[in-house]
Design an enzyme around this catalytic site. Structure first.
Site, PDB file in Angstrom:
ATOM      1  N   SER A  60       8.551 -32.162 -89.243  1.00  0.00           N
ATOM      2  CA  SER A  60       7.682 -33.161 -89.745  1.00  0.00           C
ATOM      3  C   SER A  60       6.049 -33.158 -88.913  1.00  0.00           C
ATOM      4  CB  SER A  60       8.707 -34.455 -89.002  1.00  0.00           C
ATOM      5  OG  SER A  60       7.587 -35.449 -89.004  1.00  0.00           O
ATOM      6  N   TYR A  70      13.331 -38.647 -82.222  1.00  0.00           N
ATOM      7  CA  TYR A  70      12.927 -38.015 -83.216  1.00  0.00           C
ATOM      8  C   TYR A  70      11.901 -36.923 -82.294  1.00  0.00           C
ATOM      9  CZ  TYR A  70      11.606 -37.318 -88.331  1.00  0.00           C
ATOM     10  OH  TYR A  70      11.443 -36.445 -89.141  1.00  0.00           O
TER      11      TYR A  70
END
Length: 341
Positions: free
Chosen positions: A197, A210
């Site tokens: 990501s 995350y």
């Protein structure tokens, strides 16, 4: 070699690498074929994993789909089989027409296998990997895609959810790679794809677990790539995929500044996967989507921290996750009220 001479050789190689990178922008390299190769995708039951499965199916790869949700995984497999049937029909039509220009694979090569696997559990990964080797064969393309997000501020996030995020988003890559890399090393052939990501390159507030998991998996991928280079295993390729916010519903509610959002909207999942596929099939080491992410990452590396904070605040990126977290909290409260908790 004299160190001075070696320095000039290295300088030339660095400059040549820039030339080759520029050439890739001007002349797109030819895509390699994955037809007949075993491709394993984790998190294949939905989102990007499902789209990756469909793209690899269109390219005639033999697919192995892993997901914790059996039903959604089977739904993906059904879509893949539909693509296979279309390909077989096209092959049959081409044979009847006597078109022998393109290589036509036998229908038996177009197969999809599904496995219910919790990649956050090490033993589950190893046991399922052993089943794959026995029932399907050795994996040539490994797409580590599975991911989760807790959606809680750090001090409100249960420890179990933090551990779960780290296990699925980061540790699972260790287990799957350890399971399938040995054979790749033996034959010096394979491709490992890490779906990370942009939040593995730069961070934002409210999603500490995350971001940590994605930073961790980016580090894992880069170290693995260097290890393969050090071992001179040039037949094993790696691709790191770092997309900006993708409109899959995973971060529903996430918003940057409304004046900026039209210029940097969430990515369409189809577009994200198609860009990633181009990178994978041309052996591109890394792909950031959109390309603006390269600039953001570079600026984050050279600017003072306070300058980065100013940029975040201007873009509305400093609290962009807060609406998403609020929606998650509201949904949790509604579920608890519904269940009488």
């Amino acid at each position: 070699m004299n160190i001075v001479v070696e320095f000039f050789v290295v300088t030339f190689k660095v400059l040549w690498a820039f030339v080759l990178a520029a050439a890739r922008w001007l002349v797109r390299p030819k895509e390699k074929s994955v037809a007949g190769q075993v491709c394993l995708i984790t998190g294949a039951g939905s989102g990007l994993g499902r789209l990756f499965a469909l793209e690899f199916a269109r390219r005639r790869a033999l697919l192995v789909l892993w997901d914790i949700n059996t039903q959604s995984n089977e739904e993906t497999a059904g879509m893949v089989r539909h693509i296979y049937r279309d390909l077989e029909a096209a092959d049959a039509a081409a044979l009847q027409a006597g078109n022998g220009e393109e290589e036509i694979l036998p229908p038996c090569n177009l197969q999809v296998f599904t496995y219910t696997c919790d990649v956050g559990k090490r033993e589950n990964v190893y046991l399922t990997a052993e089943r794959v080797r026995k029932e399907v064969g050795e994996v040539s393309v490994l797409v580590n895609n599975a991911g989760v997000v807790s959606g809680h501020h750090l001090l409100e996030c249960p420890d179990e959810l933090i551990e779960r995020t780290m296990m699925v988003n980061c540790h699972a890559h260790f287990w799957t790679t350890k399971a399938f890399l040995p054979t790749m090393l033996e034959i010096n052939h394979g491709h490992i794809v890490t779906v990370a990501s942009s939040l593995g390159l730069f961070s934002t507030a409210g999603v500490e677990d995350y971001c940590a998991s994605k930073f961790g998996v980016v580090g894992f991928h880069e170290s693995l790539s260097h290890e393969l280079k050090a071992a001179e295993k040039d037949g094993i390729k790696t691709t790191l995929v770092c997309p900006y916010l993708v409109d899959t519903g995973m971060f529903r509610g996430c918003r940057i500044r409304k004046e900026i959002e039209p210029f940097l909207p969430p990515l369409k999942p189809d577009y994200c996967v198609k860009q990633a596929m181009k990178a994978i099939l041309t052996d591109q080491p890394m792909i950031c989507t959109p390309r603006l992410m390269y600039i953001v990452t570079f600026m984050k590396s050279i600017l003072p921290f306070e300058a980065v904070v100013c940029m975040y605040r201007f873009l509305g990126a400093d609290k962009c996750m807060y609406p998403f977290i609020a929606q998650r909290k509201q949904a949790t409260n509604n579920n608890e009220a519904k269940n009488g908790i």
